[in-house]
Design a protein around this motif. Structure first.
Motif, PDB file in Angstrom:
ATOM      1  N   VAL A   1      -1.338  -5.160   0.862  1.00  0.00           N
ATOM      2  CA  VAL A   1      -2.244  -3.757   0.471  1.00  0.00           C
ATOM      3  C   VAL A   1      -1.624  -2.944  -0.588  1.00  0.00           C
ATOM      4  N   GLU A   2      -2.444  -1.970  -1.189  1.00  0.00           N
ATOM      5  CA  GLU A   2      -2.148  -1.476  -2.289  1.00  0.00           C
ATOM      6  C   GLU A   2      -1.359   0.014  -1.996  1.00  0.00           C
ATOM      7  N   HIS A   3      -1.761   0.628  -0.864  1.00  0.00           N
ATOM      8  CA  HIS A   3      -1.117   1.677  -0.387  1.00  0.00           C
ATOM      9  C   HIS A   3      -0.681   1.852   1.057  1.00  0.00           C
TER      10      HIS A   3
ATOM     11  N   CYS B   1       7.852  -3.241  -5.550  1.00  0.00           N
ATOM     12  CA  CYS B   1       6.447  -2.195  -5.250  1.00  0.00           C
ATOM     13  C   CYS B   1       7.319  -1.092  -5.428  1.00  0.00           C
ATOM     14  N   THR B   2       6.732  -0.116  -5.687  1.00  0.00           N
ATOM     15  CA  THR B   2       7.335   1.319  -5.770  1.00  0.00           C
ATOM     16  C   THR B   2       7.369   2.049  -4.478  1.00  0.00           C
ATOM     17  N   VAL B   3       8.440   2.670  -3.941  1.00  0.00           N
ATOM     18  CA  VAL B   3       8.692   3.268  -2.796  1.00  0.00           C
ATOM     19  C   VAL B   3       8.969   4.821  -3.445  1.00  0.00           C
ATOM     20  N   ARG B   4       8.149   5.812  -2.882  1.00  0.00           N
ATOM     21  CA  ARG B   4       8.279   7.090  -3.308  1.00  0.00           C
ATOM     22  C   ARG B   4       8.419   7.967  -1.778  1.00  0.00           C
TER      23      ARG B   4
ATOM     24  N   MET C   1       9.661   0.658   8.126  1.00  0.00           N
ATOM     25  CA  MET C   1       9.987   0.367   6.701  1.00  0.00           C
ATOM     26  C   MET C   1       9.861  -1.006   6.425  1.00  0.00           C
ATOM     27  N   ALA C   2      10.583  -1.757   7.242  1.00  0.00           N
ATOM     28  CA  ALA C   2      10.677  -3.332   7.123  1.00  0.00           C
ATOM     29  C   ALA C   2       9.184  -3.907   7.291  1.00  0.00           C
ATOM     30  N   GLN C   3       8.260  -3.449   8.045  1.00  0.00           N
ATOM     31  CA  GLN C   3       7.049  -3.941   8.336  1.00  0.00           C
ATOM     32  C   GLN C   3       5.982  -3.443   7.215  1.00  0.00           C
ATOM     33  N   SER C   4       6.333  -2.150   6.655  1.00  0.00           N
ATOM     34  CA  SER C   4       5.605  -1.811   5.444  1.00  0.00           C
ATOM     35  C   SER C   4       5.850  -2.680   4.167  1.00  0.00           C
ATOM     36  N   LEU C   5       7.195  -3.058   4.115  1.00  0.00           N
ATOM     37  CA  LEU C   5       7.381  -3.851   3.036  1.00  0.00           C
ATOM     38  C   LEU C   5       6.690  -5.176   3.061  1.00  0.00           C
ATOM     39  N   LYS C   6       6.597  -5.805   4.158  1.00  0.00           N
ATOM     40  CA  LYS C   6       6.117  -7.020   4.631  1.00  0.00           C
ATOM     41  C   LYS C   6       4.469  -6.957   4.085  1.00  0.00           C
ATOM     42  N   ALA C   7       3.854  -5.853   4.524  1.00  0.00           N
ATOM     43  CA  ALA C   7       2.413  -5.466   4.191  1.00  0.00           C
ATOM     44  C   ALA C   7       2.127  -5.228   2.675  1.00  0.00           C
ATOM     45  N   ILE C   8       3.040  -4.786   1.710  1.00  0.00           N
ATOM     46  CA  ILE C   8       2.637  -4.195   0.546  1.00  0.00           C
ATOM     47  C   ILE C   8       2.209  -5.306  -0.405  1.00  0.00           C
ATOM     48  N   LYS C   9       1.561  -4.976  -1.493  1.00  0.00           N
ATOM     49  CA  LYS C   9       0.950  -6.114  -2.429  1.00  0.00           C
ATOM     50  C   LYS C   9       2.120  -5.792  -3.559  1.00  0.00           C
ATOM     51  N   ILE C  10       2.124  -6.697  -4.382  1.00  0.00           N
ATOM     52  CA  ILE C  10       2.921  -6.619  -5.863  1.00  0.00           C
ATOM     53  C   ILE C  10       2.365  -5.452  -6.352  1.00  0.00           C
ATOM     54  N   ASP C  11       3.121  -4.552  -6.863  1.00  0.00           N
ATOM     55  CA  ASP C  11       2.902  -3.220  -7.752  1.00  0.00           C
ATOM     56  C   ASP C  11       2.389  -2.229  -6.651  1.00  0.00           C
ATOM     57  N   GLY C  12       2.383  -2.364  -5.431  1.00  0.00           N
ATOM     58  CA  GLY C  12       1.736  -1.619  -4.489  1.00  0.00           C
ATOM     59  C   GLY C  12       2.912  -0.187  -4.225  1.00  0.00           C
ATOM     60  N   VAL C  13       2.261   0.849  -3.554  1.00  0.00           N
ATOM     61  CA  VAL C  13       2.925   2.127  -3.513  1.00  0.00           C
ATOM     62  C   VAL C  13       3.288   2.234  -2.106  1.00  0.00           C
ATOM     63  N   ILE C  14       4.608   2.487  -1.438  1.00  0.00           N
ATOM     64  CA  ILE C  14       4.824   2.709  -0.080  1.00  0.00           C
ATOM     65  C   ILE C  14       5.118   4.237  -0.331  1.00  0.00           C
ATOM     66  N   SER C  15       4.362   5.364   0.236  1.00  0.00           N
ATOM     67  CA  SER C  15       4.681   6.590   0.158  1.00  0.00           C
ATOM     68  C   SER C  15       5.271   7.035   1.585  1.00  0.00           C
TER      69      SER C  15
ATOM     70  N   GLU D   1      -0.762   9.200 -10.771  1.00  0.00           N
ATOM     71  CA  GLU D   1      -1.874   8.994 -11.398  1.00  0.00           C
ATOM     72  C   GLU D   1      -2.191   7.364 -11.652  1.00  0.00           C
ATOM     73  N   SER D   2      -1.158   6.695 -12.147  1.00  0.00           N
ATOM     74  CA  SER D   2      -1.383   5.407 -12.577  1.00  0.00           C
ATOM     75  C   SER D   2      -1.651   4.402 -11.471  1.00  0.00           C
ATOM     76  N   ARG D   3      -1.287   5.011 -10.165  1.00  0.00           N
ATOM     77  CA  ARG D   3      -1.452   4.067  -9.139  1.00  0.00           C
ATOM     78  C   ARG D   3      -2.412   4.779  -8.140  1.00  0.00           C
ATOM     79  N   ALA D   4      -3.464   5.562  -8.649  1.00  0.00           N
ATOM     80  CA  ALA D   4      -4.097   6.304  -7.606  1.00  0.00           C
ATOM     81  C   ALA D   4      -5.103   5.277  -7.033  1.00  0.00           C
ATOM     82  N   LEU D   5      -5.511   5.553  -5.702  1.00  0.00           N
ATOM     83  CA  LEU D   5      -6.395   5.031  -4.945  1.00  0.00           C
ATOM     84  C   LEU D   5      -7.667   4.532  -5.645  1.00  0.00           C
ATOM     85  N   LYS D   6      -8.227   3.338  -5.637  1.00  0.00           N
ATOM     86  CA  LYS D   6      -9.552   2.854  -6.167  1.00  0.00           C
ATOM     87  C   LYS D   6     -10.279   2.560  -5.232  1.00  0.00           C
TER      88      LYS D   6
END
Length: 348
Positions: A239-241, A288-291, A251-265, A162-167
């Motif tokens: 990217v945020e998500h 980032c958060t990885v869940r 996963m390595a490429q996803s980490l290159k794309a993510i924004k600070i405090d972004g979420v990788i699901s 909820e704290s990182r829900a898409l906006k």
């Protein structure tokens, strides 16, 4: 009145798709006090369904289980203590039958349809009334049958924290053209977000653009697609998500794309396994958060269905539809990755 016997598939062993066995005269389940008898109209398949008879599913599976988790159908009868549904209602199955709200726990994680509990690849099935939701009014049977896993997983990826829900205005990175990725694309666009999608062919790229993708990257032509995706975001911030379906190989490429405090699901591992993959330190380095997530709960399902109705979202269903008797052929078709979007089985 429902018949006393009906067609039903079971998984007998771990020898591949030959482990799928059809019983044309299986007994129709009895209805308990809190049960709902459903006439199944349509079922959609998931990657999970394909690897269970191959013995590669990492979670619990009951011997002789009825496969299939996703299904839509009509309520044929209800038990004496049922209050949520009545005869004639159109319903969709919940994947984890005990996951009604909040986070999964040890009990609810062991209630997955088509794995631990008998699933949907049969003509008639009973479910506890808590394990069903009302079907969105704007969808047909095939479309509704796709919601159980792929749609709810995508919804959870974008809104589960909820704290990182898409906006509106944020950016989502999706991978490929499987069910979860296409739902994530549709939900993100409905929310006013930007979408960067990856795919492997020009044909699929055109289809992604028609669905609203703002940018499409061919990951076979651009091996460093994560950095490229980041460069396409405002200020190159990232990217945020990320809806991560490939697993260790992407996963390595996803980490290159993510924004600070972004979420990788992390949704799955369709890219296979690899020893050459990022470490926990890479999560720290990218701040980032990885869940990991496993579908979602019933409250999320009901929220998602309201959004589907309000935005008139229609799931992407493959043009080829199989009937129940030809289930093995459907498994082969999906295993060979001949489908686009969700592959469905017409039951009734």
């Amino acid at each position: 009145m429902a018949p006393t016997t009906a067609k039903q598939w079971t998984v007998e062993g771990k020898n591949g798709f030959d482990s799928l066995k059809l019983n044309e005269k299986a007994p129709v389940p009895q209805v308990g006090d809190k049960d709902v008898l459903v006439k199944i109209h349509a079922v959609s398949l998931n990657y999970r369904d394909l690897i269970i008879p191959k013995g590669k599913y990492p979670f619990g599976v009951t011997d002789g289980v009825v496969p299939g988790s996703d299904g839509a159908g009509t309520v044929e009868a209800v038990g004496s203590r049922v209050t949520r549904f009545k005869t004639g209602d159109k319903v969709v199955t919940l994947f984890s039958q005990g996951h009604l709200g909040g986070s999964l726990d040890g009990a609810s994680i062991a209630t997955g349809l088509g794995g631990v509990l008998d699933g949907t690849l049969r003509e008639y099935a009973t479910f506890d009334e808590q394990g069903l939701v009302h079907m969105p009014s704007n969808l047909n049977w095939l479309e509704a049958s796709t919601l159980t896993c792929a749609a709810l997983t995508a919804w959870n990826a974008l809104y589960g924290l909820e704290s990182r829900a898409l906006k509106p205005g944020q950016t989502v990175l999706t991978q490929g053209t499987g069910g979860v990725s296409l739902f994530a694309l549709q939900f993100a666009k409905a929310a006013g977000a930007r979408v960067i999608a990856t795919t492997s062919s020009e044909k699929k790229a055109e289809l992604l653009k028609k669905l609203g993708a703002d940018h499409v990257i061919n990951y076979k032509e651009n091996l460093n697609w994560g950095e490229h995706a980041k460069s396409l975001t405002p200020g190159g911030a990232g990217v945020e998500h990320v809806v991560e379906v490939g697993g260790p190989t992407t996963m390595a490429q996803s980490l290159k794309a993510i924004k600070i405090d972004g979420v990788i699901s992390i949704i799955g591992f369709i890219g296979g396994f690899s020893k050459d993959q990022p470490t926990f330190l890479d999560c720290l380095n990218n701040v980032c958060t990885v869940r990991g997530l496993l579908v979602g709960n019933r409250l999320q399902f009901e929220d998602m269905n309201r959004a589907i109705e309000q935005n008139n979202i229609h799931p992407i269903v493959d043009e080829k539809v199989f009937d129940l008797v030809h289930l093995r052929e459907a498994y082969e078709y999906m295993w060979d990755q001949k489908h686009f979007g969700k592959l469905c089985i017409q039951v009734a």
